[in-house]
Write a protein that holds these residues in place. Structure first.
Motif: not given
Length: 229
Positions: A105-112
């Protein structure tokens, strides 16, 4: 005439999440008489291994080597399965190890997305609970970091939550004034997302002073039965 035992896998741990798309697969070496031993590593996106998306044969000729690893080429994001078998120098082929999985998983989480206190809200609670929406993510659990500052540019943090699993956090006691807050998320693969929008709230714990009455004057008589106070 005895085939090698199935190698024991070391890492990545079964079910691990990683943001490294070229992970190194580690195994313990086996006890064997006929050296060198060839280890066959197989990686597939299907746990039944109808095919191998990546494979490698690694020759080990050191009986005293406890473990070793081999680095996989760049893999797309997703769940991957891997296993290893050994072949000794007498030609005996052992059974496959158990298969383990890992998620790339190289994709960062979205901004909350912030929920409350509402942006610009006034509150007399000097230990307000700050809440936000949970982010959608593959690599769980997700951790959140809350920062609170009296400066909207966040050159420093007056208070912070550290990394927490909840999607709410109660701030320590804050002095009266305007405060700014924001949140970011980090997934279980180690990817850190962007900060949320910055919202503000005002802590005001001082009640208003008692109003001073003007008119009618104290004890005044009036023939107006709809007086204006």
């Amino acid at each position: 005439t005895v085939p090698p035992e199935a190698p024991a896998l070391v890492s990545p741990a079964d079910g691990e999440n990683t943001n490294d798309n070229t992970p190194t697969l580690w195994v313990y070496t086996i006890t064997e008489n006929s050296f060198p031993v060839v280890y066959h590593f197989a990686v597939s996106d299907d746990p039944s291994f109808p095919y191998e998306n990546w494979s490698a044969d690694i020759t080990i000729d050191d009986p005293g080597l406890p473990s070793f690893g081999v680095t996989v080429w760049a893999l797309p994001d997703g769940v991957w399965y891997w296993r290893v078998y050994a072949r000794d120098n007498a030609g005996n082929v052992g059974e496959n190890s158990d298969y383990w999985s890992f998620r790339v998983d190289t994709v960062a989480p979205a901004a909350p997305v912030l929920v409350s206190p509402a942006d610009g809200e006034n509150t007399n609670d000097n230990t307000p609970t700050l809440s936000w929406q949970s982010v959608v993510e593959n690599s769980l659990p997700v951790l959140y970091y809350v920062a609170v500052s009296d400066n909207s540019e966040f050159p420093y943090e007056n208070e912070s939550s550290g990394w927490i699993t909840d999607n709410s956090w109660t701030a320590p006691e804050l002095r009266d004034g305007v405060w700014y807050w924001r949140v970011r998320a980090k997934d279980n693969a180690g990817n850190e997302g962007d900060w949320s929008d910055v919202w503000s709230f005002r802590v005001d714990t001082v009640p208003p002073e008692a109003p001073a009455l003007v008119s009618p004057a104290d004890g005044e008589n009036t023939n107006d039965n709809t007086p204006t106070l």
